[in-house]
Design a protein around this motif. Structure first.
Motif, PDB file in Angstrom:
ATOM      1  N   ALA A   1       0.874  -1.126  -0.015  1.00  0.00           N
ATOM      2  CA  ALA A   1      -0.122   0.009  -0.067  1.00  0.00           C
ATOM      3  C   ALA A   1       0.810   1.139  -0.186  1.00  0.00           C
ATOM      4  O   ALA A   1       1.874   1.346   0.743  1.00  0.00           O
ATOM      5  N   GLY A   2       0.752   2.159  -0.812  1.00  0.00           N
ATOM      6  CA  GLY A   2       1.234   3.456  -0.789  1.00  0.00           C
ATOM      7  C   GLY A   2       1.111   4.108  -2.237  1.00  0.00           C
ATOM      8  O   GLY A   2       0.465   3.870  -2.980  1.00  0.00           O
ATOM      9  N   GLU A   3       2.283   4.802  -2.616  1.00  0.00           N
ATOM     10  CA  GLU A   3       2.147   5.951  -3.767  1.00  0.00           C
ATOM     11  C   GLU A   3       2.507   4.936  -5.022  1.00  0.00           C
ATOM     12  O   GLU A   3       3.067   4.054  -5.293  1.00  0.00           O
ATOM     13  N   ALA A   4       1.990   5.640  -6.285  1.00  0.00           N
ATOM     14  CA  ALA A   4       2.264   5.217  -7.424  1.00  0.00           C
ATOM     15  C   ALA A   4       2.802   6.547  -8.178  1.00  0.00           C
ATOM     16  O   ALA A   4       2.292   7.710  -8.055  1.00  0.00           O
TER      17      ALA A   4
ATOM     18  N   ALA B   1       5.707   1.389  -3.626  1.00  0.00           N
ATOM     19  CA  ALA B   1       4.548   0.195  -3.357  1.00  0.00           C
ATOM     20  C   ALA B   1       4.178  -0.619  -4.872  1.00  0.00           C
ATOM     21  O   ALA B   1       4.313  -1.921  -4.852  1.00  0.00           O
TER      22      ALA B   1
ATOM     23  N   THR C   1      -3.307   1.404  -4.097  1.00  0.00           N
ATOM     24  CA  THR C   1      -2.782   2.642  -4.305  1.00  0.00           C
ATOM     25  C   THR C   1      -3.872   3.590  -5.158  1.00  0.00           C
ATOM     26  O   THR C   1      -4.878   3.312  -5.290  1.00  0.00           O
TER      27      THR C   1
ATOM     28  N   VAL D   1      -6.557  -0.712  -6.443  1.00  0.00           N
ATOM     29  CA  VAL D   1      -5.909   0.383  -7.204  1.00  0.00           C
ATOM     30  C   VAL D   1      -7.310   1.153  -7.612  1.00  0.00           C
ATOM     31  O   VAL D   1      -7.994   0.723  -8.261  1.00  0.00           O
TER      32      VAL D   1
ATOM     33  N   VAL E   1      -4.717   6.297   0.147  1.00  0.00           N
ATOM     34  CA  VAL E   1      -4.736   4.838  -0.014  1.00  0.00           C
ATOM     35  C   VAL E   1      -5.821   4.133   0.873  1.00  0.00           C
ATOM     36  O   VAL E   1      -5.784   4.569   1.974  1.00  0.00           O
TER      37      VAL E   1
END
Length: 269
Positions: free
Chosen positions: A14-17, A36, A54, A79, A110
């Motif tokens: 889980a986190g940034e794209a 992530a 994300t 997503v 997220v």
């Protein structure tokens, strides 16, 4: 949280794209990135069951990224598509490669789907924005209640943290079984290893990579060091190391109070 069918993974990332660019000129070639996302691809290549939570832009690049992740075997129900981010774009990097990083205060947090569970939860890319930090803390606490190992990859970006108070990360660090950071992260946050250790749980494992690429894990088992084998690690190599740590933990089922061998494998994988 997002509603989704119940699904069990080895690791949830889980986190940034981010959008990464290669090439010179007005139309660079974009490719996916972010801690992530990179970890999810790496874990899928290792044959682990992995889900990704994300937020990507609701445009051709974001939809293509989601399709590519799904084709790689990554669970993409977490997503989310959001309006393209146009408030601020920073190009970070030199030469022919870099990162296109967009950032704004009202960034959509997220959200890990309700029906998802895993052996390991990786939270990557900490933010000073209250809503984002709160969402990650909520996910970490829910995971810990379920017996999931929580790995926090600080992955701090200077353009996000410039002028911000690094004490904002303490709440999340207290929820982590494993804290992963680099010398670059510490410099960005104006912290040292002692600061991170003091903010973490007493039995947490701290994994730090140095400027030259050496990796050190400290915890109840003592200290394990894996020397650098060449040039300093790139950002993607650092994310691959994080994925290796998550893979080792998913297979072992525990950070291990006296498992120095586990950490030698994790850092050398």
């Amino acid at each position: 949280m997002l509603d989704a069918p119940r699904e069990r993974f080895d690791v949830i990332c889980a986190g940034e794209a981010l959008a990464l660019w290669n090439g010179i000129g007005l139309q660079p070639r974009l490719r996916p990135g972010g801690g992530a996302v990179n970890a999810a691809f790496s874990l899928a290549r290792r044959g682990l069951r992995v889900g990704l939570a994300t937020v990507v832009s609701d445009d051709s690049f974001g939809r293509a990224l989601r399709s590519r992740l799904e084709a790689a075997g990554v669970g993409v129900a977490g997503v989310m598509l959001a309006r393209p981010r146009t408030d601020l774009v920073v190009v970070q990097g030199t030469g022919t490669a870099g990162e296109l990083v967009s950032y704004r205060e009202e960034e959509k947090p997220v959200d890990v789907p309700d029906g998802w569970s895993s052996d390991v939860l990786l939270l990557s890319g900490l933010s000073p924005v209250v809503a984002e930090a709160a969402a990650l803390c909520k996910a970490a606490r829910a995971a810990r209640r379920a017996g999931t190992i929580v790995v926090v990859d600080i992955n701090a970006r200077w353009q996000v943290w410039a002028g911000r108070d690094a004490r904002a990360i303490r709440m999340l660090l207290r929820e982590a079984d494993v804290v992963r950071c680099s010398a670059r992260d510490l410099a960005t946050l104006h912290l040292d290893v002692g600061d991170v250790r003091a903010a973490s749980r007493r039995d947490a494992v701290l994994v730090v990579t140095g400027e030259l690429g050496d990796a050190i894990a400290t915890g109840p088992f003592g200290e394990v060091t894996v020397p650098a084998t060449g040039s300093p690690r790139s950002i993607e190599e650092g994310d691959a190391l994080t994925a290796g740590v998550c893979a080792a933990l998913a297979r072992a089922g525990s950070p291990g109070d006296d498992r120095a061998d586990l950490w030698r494998r994790a850092l050398g994988d």
